[in-house]
Design a protein around this motif. Structure first.
Motif, mmCIF file in Angstrom:
data_model
loop_
_atom_site.group_PDB
_atom_site.id
_atom_site.type_symbol
_atom_site.label_atom_id
_atom_site.label_comp_id
_atom_site.label_asym_id
_atom_site.label_seq_id
_atom_site.Cartn_x
_atom_site.Cartn_y
_atom_site.Cartn_z
ATOM 1 N N GLU A 24 20.725 47.421 34.947
ATOM 2 C CA GLU A 24 21.434 48.699 35.065
ATOM 3 C C GLU A 24 21.839 49.236 33.695
ATOM 4 O OE1 GLU A 24 25.678 50.102 36.894
ATOM 5 O OE2 GLU A 24 24.551 48.624 38.075
ATOM 6 N N GLN A 27 18.791 50.505 31.812
ATOM 7 C CA GLN A 27 18.364 51.790 32.353
ATOM 8 C C GLN A 27 19.241 52.928 31.808
ATOM 9 O OE1 GLN A 27 15.610 52.372 34.032
ATOM 10 N NE2 GLN A 27 16.053 54.559 34.044
ATOM 11 N N VAL A 28 20.542 52.705 31.752
ATOM 12 C CA VAL A 28 21.460 53.717 31.220
ATOM 13 C C VAL A 28 21.143 53.990 29.749
ATOM 14 C CG1 VAL A 28 23.881 54.160 30.616
ATOM 15 C CG2 VAL A 28 23.308 53.250 32.867
ATOM 16 N N LYS A 30 18.252 53.662 28.248
ATOM 17 C CA LYS A 30 16.992 54.406 28.172
ATOM 18 C C LYS A 30 17.201 55.871 28.545
ATOM 19 C CE LYS A 30 13.766 50.616 28.794
ATOM 20 N NZ LYS A 30 12.696 50.052 29.622
ATOM 21 N N GLU A 31 17.998 56.127 29.569
ATOM 22 C CA GLU A 31 18.273 57.508 29.971
ATOM 23 C C GLU A 31 19.016 58.261 28.873
ATOM 24 O OE1 GLU A 31 20.376 57.206 33.671
ATOM 25 O OE2 GLU A 31 18.599 56.543 34.764
ATOM 26 N N LYS A 32 19.926 57.559 28.230
ATOM 27 C CA LYS A 32 20.687 58.179 27.136
ATOM 28 C C LYS A 32 19.750 58.546 25.984
ATOM 29 C CE LYS A 32 24.562 57.291 24.050
ATOM 30 N NZ LYS A 32 25.549 56.326 23.594
ATOM 31 N N GLU A 33 18.828 57.652 25.670
ATOM 32 C CA GLU A 33 17.884 57.925 24.583
ATOM 33 C C GLU A 33 16.963 59.096 24.940
ATOM 34 O OE1 GLU A 33 14.989 55.509 21.614
ATOM 35 O OE2 GLU A 33 14.708 55.130 23.746
ATOM 36 N N GLU A 34 16.493 59.144 26.192
ATOM 37 C CA GLU A 34 15.631 60.242 26.623
ATOM 38 C C GLU A 34 16.375 61.571 26.552
ATOM 39 O OE1 GLU A 34 14.144 59.298 30.495
ATOM 40 O OE2 GLU A 34 13.055 57.539 29.768
ATOM 41 N N ALA A 35 17.617 61.583 26.977
ATOM 42 C CA ALA A 35 18.415 62.813 26.920
ATOM 43 C C ALA A 35 18.599 63.265 25.480
ATOM 44 C CB ALA A 35 19.764 62.605 27.583
ATOM 45 N N SER A 37 16.579 62.616 22.927
ATOM 46 C CA SER A 37 15.320 63.102 22.363
ATOM 47 C C SER A 37 14.969 64.481 22.905
ATOM 48 C CB SER A 37 14.190 62.108 22.631
ATOM 49 O OG SER A 37 13.919 62.017 24.013
ATOM 50 N N LYS A 38 15.353 64.779 24.155
ATOM 51 C CA LYS A 38 15.120 66.116 24.697
ATOM 52 C C LYS A 38 15.949 67.144 23.948
ATOM 53 C CE LYS A 38 13.866 64.724 29.364
ATOM 54 N NZ LYS A 38 14.301 64.670 30.767
#
Length: 129
Positions: A24, A27-28, A30-35, A37-38
């Protein structure tokens, strides 16, 4: 981010958290990194702002400068060194911390970042808006 994931895996290995919680957390991360980079991929509105420098002297030697944030770093460094070498303006810029202003711009600060009022009535304001 690799360091954070390694820390999570180490906590799972040491038994501080279970595998589900570790998954968990990863996953958080990875989501933070994707956000992030966007956001980095989109043009930011910050570069469309203006840095405003206002100097109001008791002797009526007033200065008004408006610069787009896009040009700030180069102009501040050059402008400060030029103003420091002119006797009439040296007294107004000698105590101005240009590095503080550059750091504020790099951190995308908004609003008033410098507000100086001298005993003789001179004021210096630096605002990003």
């Amino acid at each position: 981010m690799k360091e954070e994931i390694a820390r999570v895996l180490a906590m799972v290995q040491e038994g501080k958290i279970d595998a589900d919680k570790g998954s968990e957390l990863i996953q958080v991360l990875k989501e933070k990194e994707e956000a992030g980079s966007k956001l980095a991929g989109k043009p930011t509105k910050y570069v469309d702002k203006t840095l405003k420098v206002r100097v109001v002297s008791a002797e009526n030697d007033n200065v008004t400068i408006n610069l787009p944030v896009k040009l700030i770093k180069a102009v501040l460094k050059a402008g400060h060194s030029i103003a420091s070498s002119i006797p009439q303006s040296e007294k107004y810029v000698k105590d101005l911390d240009i590095h503080l202003i550059i750091e504020a711009i790099e951190n995308e600060l908004d609003g008033q970042i410098v507000d100086v009022k001298s005993a003789n009535g001179d004021t210096v304001s630096v605002i990003i808006e």
